[in-house]
Design a protein around this motif. Sequence first.
Motif, PDB file in Angstrom:
ATOM      1  N   MET A   1       0.843  -1.179   0.000  1.00 21.17           N
ATOM      2  CA  MET A   1       0.000   0.000   0.000  1.00 21.17           C
ATOM      3  C   MET A   1       0.887   1.241   0.000  1.00 21.17           C
ATOM      4  O   MET A   1       1.851   1.340   0.731  1.00 21.17           O
ATOM      5  CB  MET A   1      -0.897  -0.013   1.236  1.00 21.17           C
ATOM      6  CG  MET A   1      -1.768   1.193   1.349  1.00 21.17           C
ATOM      7  SD  MET A   1      -2.978   0.944   2.647  1.00 21.17           S
ATOM      8  CE  MET A   1      -3.930   2.366   2.355  1.00 21.17           C
ATOM      9  N   LYS A   2       0.537   2.188  -0.873  1.00 20.98           N
ATOM     10  CA  LYS A   2       1.317   3.404  -0.976  1.00 20.98           C
ATOM     11  C   LYS A   2       0.530   4.575  -0.420  1.00 20.98           C
ATOM     12  O   LYS A   2      -0.663   4.695  -0.634  1.00 20.98           O
ATOM     13  CB  LYS A   2       1.658   3.709  -2.434  1.00 20.98           C
ATOM     14  CG  LYS A   2       2.598   2.724  -3.063  1.00 20.98           C
ATOM     15  CD  LYS A   2       2.918   3.162  -4.464  1.00 20.98           C
ATOM     16  CE  LYS A   2       3.857   2.175  -5.120  1.00 20.98           C
ATOM     17  NZ  LYS A   2       4.203   2.570  -6.466  1.00 20.98           N
ATOM     18  N   SER A   3       1.219   5.417   0.304  1.00 27.30           N
ATOM     19  CA  SER A   3       0.606   6.663   0.762  1.00 27.30           C
ATOM     20  C   SER A   3       1.630   7.774   0.567  1.00 27.30           C
ATOM     21  O   SER A   3       2.834   7.547   0.624  1.00 27.30           O
ATOM     22  CB  SER A   3       0.192   6.554   2.226  1.00 27.30           C
ATOM     23  OG  SER A   3       1.332   6.407   3.033  1.00 27.30           O
ATOM     24  N   ILE A   4       1.141   8.964   0.310  1.00 25.82           N
ATOM     25  CA  ILE A   4       2.018  10.105   0.082  1.00 25.82           C
ATOM     26  C   ILE A   4       1.827  11.099   1.225  1.00 25.82           C
ATOM     27  O   ILE A   4       0.711  11.366   1.651  1.00 25.82           O
ATOM     28  CB  ILE A   4       1.683  10.786  -1.258  1.00 25.82           C
ATOM     29  CG1 ILE A   4       1.920   9.808  -2.407  1.00 25.82           C
ATOM     30  CG2 ILE A   4       2.499  12.037  -1.440  1.00 25.82           C
ATOM     31  CD1 ILE A   4       1.529  10.351  -3.759  1.00 25.82           C
ATOM     32  N   PHE A   5       2.952  11.616   1.743  1.00 24.72           N
ATOM     33  CA  PHE A   5       2.858  12.652   2.758  1.00 24.72           C
ATOM     34  C   PHE A   5       3.979  13.655   2.537  1.00 24.72           C
ATOM     35  O   PHE A   5       4.935  13.401   1.811  1.00 24.72           O
ATOM     36  CB  PHE A   5       2.918  12.059   4.173  1.00 24.72           C
ATOM     37  CG  PHE A   5       4.283  11.677   4.632  1.00 24.72           C
ATOM     38  CD1 PHE A   5       5.010  12.521   5.451  1.00 24.72           C
ATOM     39  CD2 PHE A   5       4.853  10.468   4.249  1.00 24.72           C
ATOM     40  CE1 PHE A   5       6.275  12.165   5.892  1.00 24.72           C
ATOM     41  CE2 PHE A   5       6.117  10.120   4.679  1.00 24.72           C
ATOM     42  CZ  PHE A   5       6.827  10.964   5.509  1.00 24.72           C
ATOM     43  N   GLU A   6       3.831  14.829   3.150  1.00 24.85           N
ATOM     44  CA  GLU A   6       4.817  15.896   3.011  1.00 24.85           C
ATOM     45  C   GLU A   6       5.616  16.032   4.289  1.00 24.85           C
ATOM     46  O   GLU A   6       5.086  15.947   5.380  1.00 24.85           O
ATOM     47  CB  GLU A   6       4.132  17.226   2.704  1.00 24.85           C
ATOM     48  CG  GLU A   6       3.551  17.282   1.314  1.00 24.85           C
ATOM     49  CD  GLU A   6       3.103  18.678   0.933  1.00 24.85           C
ATOM     50  OE1 GLU A   6       3.744  19.651   1.362  1.00 24.85           O
ATOM     51  OE2 GLU A   6       2.124  18.771   0.196  1.00 24.85           O
ATOM     52  N   LYS A   7       6.928  16.214   4.110  1.00 21.02           N
ATOM     53  CA  LYS A   7       7.820  16.425   5.248  1.00 21.02           C
ATOM     54  C   LYS A   7       9.008  17.235   4.756  1.00 21.02           C
ATOM     55  O   LYS A   7       9.580  16.942   3.717  1.00 21.02           O
ATOM     56  CB  LYS A   7       8.289  15.078   5.797  1.00 21.02           C
ATOM     57  CG  LYS A   7       9.186  15.194   7.001  1.00 21.02           C
ATOM     58  CD  LYS A   7       9.585  13.835   7.510  1.00 21.02           C
ATOM     59  CE  LYS A   7      10.515  13.996   8.700  1.00 21.02           C
ATOM     60  NZ  LYS A   7      11.014  12.719   9.167  1.00 21.02           N
ATOM     61  N   ASN A   8       9.394  18.243   5.493  1.00 20.79           N
ATOM     62  CA  ASN A   8      10.551  19.082   5.178  1.00 20.79           C
ATOM     63  C   ASN A   8      10.481  19.660   3.765  1.00 20.79           C
ATOM     64  O   ASN A   8      11.480  19.723   3.070  1.00 20.79           O
ATOM     65  CB  ASN A   8      11.851  18.295   5.346  1.00 20.79           C
ATOM     66  CG  ASN A   8      12.069  17.839   6.771  1.00 20.79           C
ATOM     67  OD1 ASN A   8      11.630  18.492   7.710  1.00 20.79           O
ATOM     68  ND2 ASN A   8      12.742  16.718   6.939  1.00 20.79           N
ATOM     69  N   GLY A   9       9.300  20.037   3.310  1.00 22.75           N
ATOM     70  CA  GLY A   9       9.178  20.692   2.016  1.00 22.75           C
ATOM     71  C   GLY A   9       9.145  19.763   0.823  1.00 22.75           C
ATOM     72  O   GLY A   9       9.090  20.217  -0.301  1.00 22.75           O
ATOM     73  N   GLY A  10       9.178  18.469   1.033  1.00 24.42           N
ATOM     74  CA  GLY A  10       9.134  17.526  -0.073  1.00 24.42           C
ATOM     75  C   GLY A  10       8.055  16.494   0.142  1.00 24.42           C
ATOM     76  O   GLY A  10       7.513  16.357   1.246  1.00 24.42           O
ATOM     77  N   THR A  11       7.729  15.772  -0.901  1.00 24.91           N
ATOM     78  CA  THR A  11       6.733  14.716  -0.766  1.00 24.91           C
ATOM     79  C   THR A  11       7.417  13.365  -0.816  1.00 24.91           C
ATOM     80  O   THR A  11       8.445  13.196  -1.487  1.00 24.91           O
ATOM     81  CB  THR A  11       5.660  14.800  -1.865  1.00 24.91           C
ATOM     82  OG1 THR A  11       6.294  14.685  -3.137  1.00 24.91           O
ATOM     83  CG2 THR A  11       4.893  16.107  -1.796  1.00 24.91           C
ATOM     84  N   TYR A  18       9.388   1.832   4.185  1.00 28.52           N
ATOM     85  CA  TYR A  18      10.290   2.919   3.824  1.00 28.52           C
ATOM     86  C   TYR A  18       9.544   4.061   3.144  1.00 28.52           C
ATOM     87  O   TYR A  18       8.570   3.847   2.428  1.00 28.52           O
ATOM     88  CB  TYR A  18      11.391   2.416   2.885  1.00 28.52           C
ATOM     89  CG  TYR A  18      12.226   1.324   3.492  1.00 28.52           C
ATOM     90  CD1 TYR A  18      13.263   1.612   4.371  1.00 28.52           C
ATOM     91  CD2 TYR A  18      11.970  -0.018   3.194  1.00 28.52           C
ATOM     92  CE1 TYR A  18      14.021   0.610   4.942  1.00 28.52           C
ATOM     93  CE2 TYR A  18      12.729  -1.024   3.757  1.00 28.52           C
ATOM     94  CZ  TYR A  18      13.754  -0.708   4.632  1.00 28.52           C
ATOM     95  OH  TYR A  18      14.498  -1.703   5.191  1.00 28.52           O
ATOM     96  N   TYR A  19      10.048   5.279   3.375  1.00 28.08           N
ATOM     97  CA  TYR A  19       9.531   6.448   2.682  1.00 28.08           C
ATOM     98  C   TYR A  19      10.549   6.851   1.619  1.00 28.08           C
ATOM     99  O   TYR A  19      11.700   7.129   1.925  1.00 28.08           O
ATOM    100  CB  TYR A  19       9.292   7.601   3.661  1.00 28.08           C
ATOM    101  CG  TYR A  19       8.092   7.367   4.548  1.00 28.08           C
ATOM    102  CD1 TYR A  19       6.823   7.674   4.085  1.00 28.08           C
ATOM    103  CD2 TYR A  19       8.237   6.830   5.817  1.00 28.08           C
ATOM    104  CE1 TYR A  19       5.705   7.449   4.879  1.00 28.08           C
ATOM    105  CE2 TYR A  19       7.137   6.598   6.621  1.00 28.08           C
ATOM    106  CZ  TYR A  19       5.871   6.908   6.141  1.00 28.08           C
ATOM    107  OH  TYR A  19       4.782   6.681   6.931  1.00 28.08           O
ATOM    108  N   ILE A  20      10.107   6.894   0.374  1.00 27.92           N
ATOM    109  CA  ILE A  20      10.972   7.221  -0.762  1.00 27.92           C
ATOM    110  C   ILE A  20      10.609   8.630  -1.232  1.00 27.92           C
ATOM    111  O   ILE A  20       9.430   8.915  -1.480  1.00 27.92           O
ATOM    112  CB  ILE A  20      10.762   6.224  -1.923  1.00 27.92           C
ATOM    113  CG1 ILE A  20      10.848   4.779  -1.439  1.00 27.92           C
ATOM    114  CG2 ILE A  20      11.711   6.503  -3.072  1.00 27.92           C
ATOM    115  CD1 ILE A  20      12.208   4.369  -0.940  1.00 27.92           C
ATOM    116  N   PRO A  21      11.621   9.531  -1.369  1.00 28.41           N
ATOM    117  CA  PRO A  21      11.305  10.890  -1.832  1.00 28.41           C
ATOM    118  C   PRO A  21      10.833  10.876  -3.287  1.00 28.41           C
ATOM    119  O   PRO A  21      11.329  10.104  -4.101  1.00 28.41           O
ATOM    120  CB  PRO A  21      12.626  11.642  -1.688  1.00 28.41           C
ATOM    121  CG  PRO A  21      13.670  10.603  -1.651  1.00 28.41           C
ATOM    122  CD  PRO A  21      13.040   9.357  -1.100  1.00 28.41           C
ATOM    123  N   ASN A  22       9.865  11.709  -3.584  1.00 29.06           N
ATOM    124  CA  ASN A  22       9.369  11.869  -4.954  1.00 29.06           C
ATOM    125  C   ASN A  22      10.254  12.896  -5.651  1.00 29.06           C
ATOM    126  O   ASN A  22      10.070  14.098  -5.483  1.00 29.06           O
ATOM    127  CB  ASN A  22       7.908  12.328  -4.951  1.00 29.06           C
ATOM    128  CG  ASN A  22       7.005  11.305  -4.303  1.00 29.06           C
ATOM    129  OD1 ASN A  22       7.240  10.105  -4.408  1.00 29.06           O
ATOM    130  ND2 ASN A  22       5.986  11.780  -3.627  1.00 29.06           N
TER     131      ASN A  22
END
Length: 127
Positions: A1-11, A18-22
């Motif tokens: 399952m994928k979810s997108i969130f914002e942190k430190n100005g990036g998504t 794991y969270y992979i930067p877009n």
Amino acid sequence: MKSIFEKNGGTYTKVGDYYIPNITVPDTKKYNIGKYGSLRKEFLKEYHQSFYTVLFMEGKLFEHLAEIDETCHKCLKDMITKMAVQEGVTEQLKAIDQMTWVRRMNSIHSRAEEFVMKEYVYGGFEE
């Protein structure tokens, strides 16, 4: 399952635990990459991966390749013209003996292209 969130100005996209930067490459316009640009691209990918990656990530790769291709074509044209004059390969020779003219022009083209390939396509990296 994928979810997108914002942190430190990036998504970021969550993949498993794991969270992979877009990351996106800046939009670039269309460039005409010919023979020499394609050869330069393969050379950079194989022998100078870090330089290739930096150009790609900054969105400057295709601009660089188009510039190399254009420079090679201009230099090749100028060199062939000058070498033909210097070696006496003229339109008069072409009218008198076409095969000799073709042979000599092919020789000039090969030598000029060898120089262009060495200097522009495979050059720029002193070891």
